[in-house]
Scaffold this active site. Structure first.
Site, PDB file in Angstrom:
ATOM      1  N   PRO A 274       0.822  -1.215   0.000  1.00  0.00           N
ATOM      2  CA  PRO A 274       0.000   0.000   0.000  1.00  0.00           C
ATOM      3  C   PRO A 274       0.853   1.259   0.000  1.00  0.00           C
ATOM      4  CG  PRO A 274       0.145  -0.876   2.219  1.00  0.00           C
ATOM      5  CD  PRO A 274       0.887  -1.847   1.322  1.00  0.00           C
ATOM      6  N   GLY A 275       0.415   2.259  -0.723  1.00  0.00           N
ATOM      7  CA  GLY A 275       1.072   3.566  -0.695  1.00  0.00           C
ATOM      8  C   GLY A 275       0.048   4.597  -0.257  1.00  0.00           C
ATOM      9  N   CYS A 342       3.265  29.086 -15.831  1.00  0.00           N
ATOM     10  CA  CYS A 342       2.810  29.539 -17.142  1.00  0.00           C
ATOM     11  C   CYS A 342       2.314  28.394 -18.014  1.00  0.00           C
ATOM     12  CB  CYS A 342       3.939  30.286 -17.838  1.00  0.00           C
ATOM     13  SG  CYS A 342       4.439  31.686 -16.852  1.00  0.00           S
ATOM     14  N   TYR A 371       1.583  11.003  -3.441  1.00  0.00           N
ATOM     15  CA  TYR A 371       1.798  11.491  -4.805  1.00  0.00           C
ATOM     16  C   TYR A 371       1.676  13.018  -4.859  1.00  0.00           C
ATOM     17  CZ  TYR A 371       1.178   6.527  -5.426  1.00  0.00           C
ATOM     18  OH  TYR A 371       1.301   5.160  -5.302  1.00  0.00           O
TER      19      TYR A 371
HETATM   20  N1  LLP Z   1       2.936  -1.442  -6.090  1.00  0.00           N
HETATM   21  C1  LLP Z   1       3.210  -1.133  -7.378  1.00  0.00           C
HETATM   22  C2  LLP Z   1       3.901  -2.114  -8.201  1.00  0.00           C
HETATM   23  C3  LLP Z   1       2.817   0.114  -7.897  1.00  0.00           C
HETATM   24  O1  LLP Z   1       3.073   0.406  -9.164  1.00  0.00           O
HETATM   25  C4  LLP Z   1       2.128   1.042  -7.065  1.00  0.00           C
HETATM   26  C5  LLP Z   1       1.717   2.355  -7.574  1.00  0.00           C
HETATM   27  C6  LLP Z   1       1.889   0.684  -5.722  1.00  0.00           C
HETATM   28  C7  LLP Z   1       2.296  -0.571  -5.272  1.00  0.00           C
HETATM   29  C8  LLP Z   1       1.197   1.593  -4.751  1.00  0.00           C
HETATM   30  O2  LLP Z   1      -0.092   1.848  -5.146  1.00  0.00           O
HETATM   31  P1  LLP Z   1      -1.088   2.656  -4.172  1.00  0.00           P
HETATM   32  O3  LLP Z   1      -1.347   1.798  -2.974  1.00  0.00           O
HETATM   33  O4  LLP Z   1      -0.426   3.916  -3.796  1.00  0.00           O
HETATM   34  O5  LLP Z   1      -2.280   2.870  -5.014  1.00  0.00           O
HETATM   35  N2  LLP Z   1       0.677   9.106  -9.300  1.00  0.00           N
HETATM   36  C9  LLP Z   1      -0.605   8.436  -9.289  1.00  0.00           C
HETATM   37  C10 LLP Z   1      -0.509   7.054  -8.697  1.00  0.00           C
HETATM   38  C11 LLP Z   1       0.489   6.166  -9.403  1.00  0.00           C
HETATM   39  C12 LLP Z   1       0.613   4.808  -8.781  1.00  0.00           C
HETATM   40  C13 LLP Z   1       1.748   4.036  -9.351  1.00  0.00           C
HETATM   41  N3  LLP Z   1       1.949   2.734  -8.773  1.00  0.00           N
HETATM   42  C14 LLP Z   1      -1.606   9.311  -8.543  1.00  0.00           C
HETATM   43  O6  LLP Z   1      -1.241  10.400  -8.116  1.00  0.00           O
HETATM   44  O7  LLP Z   1      -2.777   8.953  -8.430  1.00  0.00           O
END
Ligand code: LLP
Length: 418
Positions: A274-275, A342, A371
């Site tokens: 999780p992120g 800009c 993010y």
């Molecule tokens: N594991 C892998 C292999 C991933 O590619 C990602 C996110 C995660 C875990 C974590 O995912 P999460 O739990 O955070 O959903 N910049 C975008 C999100 C890009 C996510 C990329 N991969 C945003 O601001 O919504």
């Protein structure tokens, strides 16, 4: 977000008035709540009690050293996608034996560094990568523990830029090639096949694609076990969404329960990455209103934060709630909230209904803990903002604001001879 509250007409994060932070540290400024982070980690912990598991925080969501250090202190592992992220984890006291390395384009140097550090697992995404890893590991007399990232071909029902589990995406090995690649993997020197991995996308608010993906992967795992593969780890990736506006994502408890039931009694260790769900709602971006502007057709609130600090609205059209830090009255107006950069695409919100603000007022962009800073840039030569971590009634400055000198660090001016 329970850590964010109006007290005496002022927005506080935990016990600290946000206006106080803005006054001392300036704006724009990222502010995170330690309690919110701790509570989210606690949710995963509680839901996984009794199940062999490893929660690997996805470093890309928020890589501030203090936050990584705190998560390491809570016992979490880390999901990394680069040598830079590995460096950050080790620099923050993270345990290498709890690190999983994902991503479609690992370089030899990164493979080498991760092998030397002794990480737990490489999530391998292609045959070419597998062969390269085999060469690198053999050349230094090490064995790389490997899980193959399988693309389960399910529609995660999220924004197309962050959907990764569809067949047409660049990620993972297609399900129908998986068996063949596993057979290859077990013949390659320096490769120790120990797991299977998937990650179908981010900001997932619907449980069914997650359950579908995990079920497919678990089925493959049991077939592989029958063929003699020692599949000890199933990595279910990250992706659990949060409520930015009116989304209704499953709770951590519901999400984990659904994954556990799809895992169908798998006897090894389940890895979660999780992120966003750990840090998104723990953070706000503080900004100050510079000017109000009306072109006759539209109202604009020009603030001192821009797409350079928070690119999600510009890049994905994402909605992030915006509230005044010291609300004046209940009257509302509708305006675009824009930054100084800009680009017409530089906005934090479009046609947003917001309580009336005036020049000099502070606003907070909510849900900015994931993010946010990590995607910040120096475009328009804007120094990146500071980061602050609130803990109860005190706070720590965990990253200082960049200076103009920081902007040119590393640049060289040649001696001109013509
Ligand atoms: N594991 C892998 C292999 C991933 O590619 C990602 C996110 C995660 C875990 C974590 O995912 P999460 O739990 O955070 O959903 N910049 C975008 C999100 C890009 C996510 C990329 N991969 C945003 O601001 O919504």
């Amino acid at each position: 977000m329970s850590v964010l509250q109006l007290k005496n007409g002022e927005l506080h994060l935990e016990e600290v008035p946000l206006a106080q932070i803005a006054e001392r540290e300036g704006t724009p400024c990222y502010v995170y709540s330690l309690r919110a982070i701790r509570e989210q980690v606690g949710q995963f912990r509680a839901a996984l009690a009794g199940t062999p598991h490893l929660v690997c925080f996805s470093v890309k969501a928020n890589s501030n050293a203090a936050i990584l250090s705190y998560l390491a202190h809570l016992g979490l592992g880390f999901d990394i996608v680069s040598g830079g992220e590995l460096f950050r984890v080790l620099n923050s006291g993270g345990a290498p034996e709890k690190v999983v390395f994902s991503g479609v384009g690992k370089t030899c140097r990164e493979m080498h560094e991760a092998l030397q550090a002794g990480i737990l697992l490489f999530n391998v995404e292609s045959i070419a990568e597998l062969r390269e890893l085999s060469v690198v590991a053999s050349s230094i007399g090490k064995a790389a523990r490997v899980a193959l990232r399988i693309n389960p071909d399910v529609d995660p029902k999220t924004h197309p830029y962050i959907a990764t589990g569809l067949r047409k995406s660049k990620f993972g090995i297609p399900m129908d090639q998986a068996r063949e690649v596993y057979e290859l993997a077990r013949q390659l020197p320096g490769i120790d096949v120990v797991g299977i991995d998937c990650h179908i996308g981010s900001q997932l608010t619907d449980i069914s694609p997650i359950v579908e993906a995990v079920s497919r992967v678990v089925e493959l795992a049991s077939e592989l076990r029958k063929r003699g593969f020692d599949i000890r780890y199933i990595d279910v990736g990250g992706g659990l969404g949060v409520r930015y506006r009116d989304e209704t994502p499953p709770s951590v408890a519901e999400y984990v329960a659904a994954v556990l039931s799809a895992a169908n009694g798998f006897s090894g260790t389940l890895i979660f990455e999780p992120g966003r769900s750990i840090v998104a709602l723990a953070g706000v971006l503080l900004a100050k209103v510079l000017f109000l502007k009306n072109t006759g057709d539209k109202s604009f609130i020009v603030v001192d934060a821009a797409m350079t600090e928070l690119i999600r609205p510009a890049l994905y059209g994402s909605y992030q709630a915006i509230v005044p830090v010291q609300p004046r009255a209940s009257a509302v107006h509708v305006a675009d909230i824009v930054g100084p950069v800009c680009e017409t695409g530089d906005f934090l919100a479009r046609d947003r209904e917001l309580p009336v603000v005036e020049s000099g007022d502070l606003i907070a962009v909510l849900g900015a803990g994931a993010y946010g800073f990590v995607m910040a840039s120096n475009y328009n030569s804007r120094p990146r903002p500071p980061e602050v971590l609130v803990d109860g009634s005190r706070y720590h400055l965990v990253r200082v604001r960049e200076s103009y000198t920081d902007l040119v660090r590393g640049e060289r001016i040649p001696a001109w001879d013509c």
